[in-house]
Design an enzyme around this catalytic site. Structure first.
Site, PDB file in Angstrom:
ATOM      1  N   ARG A 103       9.767 -17.247   6.052  1.00 16.44           N
ATOM      2  CA  ARG A 103       8.953 -15.870   6.308  1.00 16.44           C
ATOM      3  C   ARG A 103       9.407 -14.824   5.580  1.00 16.44           C
ATOM      4  O   ARG A 103       8.687 -14.094   4.735  1.00 16.44           O
ATOM      5  CB  ARG A 103       9.291 -15.389   7.652  1.00 16.44           C
ATOM      6  CG  ARG A 103       8.432 -14.059   8.179  1.00 16.44           C
ATOM      7  CD  ARG A 103       7.077 -13.708   7.583  1.00 16.44           C
ATOM      8  NE  ARG A 103       6.125 -14.948   7.720  1.00 16.44           N
ATOM      9  CZ  ARG A 103       4.961 -15.063   6.818  1.00 16.44           C
ATOM     10  NH1 ARG A 103       5.011 -14.344   5.869  1.00 16.44           N
ATOM     11  NH2 ARG A 103       4.270 -16.085   7.099  1.00 16.44           N
ATOM     12  N   LYS A 138       4.974   6.697  -3.946  1.00 16.24           N
ATOM     13  CA  LYS A 138       4.515   6.480  -2.554  1.00 16.24           C
ATOM     14  C   LYS A 138       4.592   5.055  -2.284  1.00 16.24           C
ATOM     15  O   LYS A 138       3.726   4.260  -2.179  1.00 16.24           O
ATOM     16  CB  LYS A 138       2.970   6.949  -2.505  1.00 16.24           C
ATOM     17  CG  LYS A 138       2.840   8.340  -2.420  1.00 16.24           C
ATOM     18  CD  LYS A 138       1.295   8.788  -2.658  1.00 16.24           C
ATOM     19  CE  LYS A 138       1.487  10.179  -2.518  1.00 16.24           C
ATOM     20  NZ  LYS A 138      -0.284  10.804  -2.638  1.00 16.24           N
ATOM     21  N   LYS A 170       6.236  20.993  -9.178  1.00 18.16           N
ATOM     22  CA  LYS A 170       5.209  20.984  -8.365  1.00 18.16           C
ATOM     23  C   LYS A 170       4.843  22.300  -7.817  1.00 18.16           C
ATOM     24  O   LYS A 170       5.715  23.226  -8.069  1.00 18.16           O
ATOM     25  CB  LYS A 170       5.038  20.083  -7.217  1.00 18.16           C
ATOM     26  CG  LYS A 170       5.427  18.301  -7.866  1.00 18.16           C
ATOM     27  CD  LYS A 170       5.404  17.538  -6.491  1.00 18.16           C
ATOM     28  CE  LYS A 170       3.910  17.304  -6.388  1.00 18.16           C
ATOM     29  NZ  LYS A 170       3.592  16.151  -5.319  1.00 18.16           N
ATOM     30  N   GLU A 199       2.358  20.272 -12.086  1.00 17.46           N
ATOM     31  CA  GLU A 199       1.355  20.112 -11.486  1.00 17.46           C
ATOM     32  C   GLU A 199       0.507  21.422 -11.506  1.00 17.46           C
ATOM     33  O   GLU A 199       0.912  22.550 -11.099  1.00 17.46           O
ATOM     34  CB  GLU A 199       1.666  19.702  -9.875  1.00 17.46           C
ATOM     35  CG  GLU A 199       0.455  19.598  -9.030  1.00 17.46           C
ATOM     36  CD  GLU A 199       0.851  19.594  -7.307  1.00 17.46           C
ATOM     37  OE1 GLU A 199       0.732  18.357  -6.952  1.00 17.46           O
ATOM     38  OE2 GLU A 199       1.538  20.469  -7.089  1.00 17.46           O
ATOM     39  N   ASP A 220      -4.439  18.404  -9.875  1.00 19.70           N
ATOM     40  CA  ASP A 220      -4.174  18.051  -8.752  1.00 19.70           C
ATOM     41  C   ASP A 220      -5.351  18.127  -8.033  1.00 19.70           C
ATOM     42  O   ASP A 220      -6.093  19.385  -7.872  1.00 19.70           O
ATOM     43  CB  ASP A 220      -3.049  18.952  -7.908  1.00 19.70           C
ATOM     44  CG  ASP A 220      -3.003  18.508  -6.481  1.00 19.70           C
ATOM     45  OD1 ASP A 220      -3.033  17.276  -6.319  1.00 19.70           O
ATOM     46  OD2 ASP A 220      -2.627  19.524  -5.634  1.00 19.70           O
TER      47      ASP A 220
END
Length: 281
Positions: A103, A138, A170, A199, A220
């Site tokens: 597994r 992510k 950002k 960004e 963005d």
């Protein structure tokens, strides 16, 4: 960006496999010990669906850590397109180890093959144009290097591996610094060797990023119409990355605006594992 198609360092693979085995095996496999210790077995892994194979090194490492006497013979290789019912590898060795590792080994192989498969599908949609597909940060915790490798196996490119190998300024960074120009200036002073990306949420902000000398602008959630205007405004002075809500239906339309990159978080975030099976012979 990008780190070729080479595997992560061996110690990285070893550590993540050790953690996975600790999670699964714990104090011991209470079912596998029902099999005689001297028992040996043969098995093969097949895929039940079309896929791009990825994760052989993690699969191998599972059995290396459990019992080095397990031998794995690969019939397909990372990056290969495979078809339903195709045998991917053959194994032989101590039966207990094969049963205990089944597994955990399949988890790595089906997860990484899932990422490589969807990446290959997106890359083929972009074939023939200049726009390149990027991943994001992510990722599944603990599987960053593995999933980034899977993206490369699928033909995509890596964005930053982490917070250490590229500057991405950002919205909150800009607010804290006071302005895009101030943030870019600080980045150049502190990290002159690293690419600087900003960004932006408007064409005005894009113009400021261009004037400040940033290397890349992250558009963005721009509309397609805004992206076309952004390409005109940038005029090759800065690379453009489109991001936000990218899916297969939108990918080609965005690429046709002329942006340099499209980043897609779902490559590593929305994982559909490939259906694989290990069968004893």
């Amino acid at each position: 960006m990008d780190h070729g198609t080479s595997l992560p360092p061996p110690q990285v693979i070893e550590a993540v496999v050790r953690a996975a085995l600790t999670e699964d095996v714990g104090s011991g496999d209470v079912t596998a010990v029902l099999i005689p210790a001297a028992g040996r077995a043969q098995a093969r892994v097949i895929t039940r669906e079309s896929a791009v194979l990825c994760g052989a090194a993690w699969f191998d490492e599972v059995f290396r850590q459990l019992d080095a006497r397990v031998h794995v013979e690969w019939l397909a290789h990372d990056g290969d397109d495979v078809r339903p019912d195709q045998a991917l590898c053959r194994l032989h060795g101590p039966a207990r180890a094969l049963l205990t590792g089944e597994r955990t080994a399949l988890n790595f192989l089906q997860t990484l093959s899932g990422t490589a498969t969807v990446t290959r599908r997106f890359v083929r949609l972009l074939a023939g144009g200049k726009t390149q597909l990027l991943d994001t940060r992510k990722t599944v915790p603990g599987l960053r290097a593995a999933q980034k490798y899977a993206v490369r196996c699928g033909g995509g490119r890596n964005h930053r591996m982490g917070l250490y190998d590229g500057v991405l300024i950002k919205e909150n960074h800009i607010k804290a610094a006071g302005a895009i120009s101030a943030a870019v200036r600080a980045a150049r002073q502190r990290h002159p060797q690293l690419p600087v990306e900003v960004e932006v949420e408007s064409l005005t902000a894009l113009n400021e990023a261009v004037e400040s000398g940033a290397d890349i602008a992250l558009l963005d959630n721009f509309t397609v119409a805004m992206m076309r205007e952004a390409v005109k405004l940038a005029a090759g002075r800065i690379k453009l990355e489109a991001s936000g809500g990218m899916d297969e239906g939108k990918l080609l339309e965005v690429a046709q605006t002329g942006v340099d990159y499209i980043s897609v978080g779902s490559l590593t975030k929305h994982i559909q594992a490939i259906d694989l099976s290990m069968r004893f012979l």
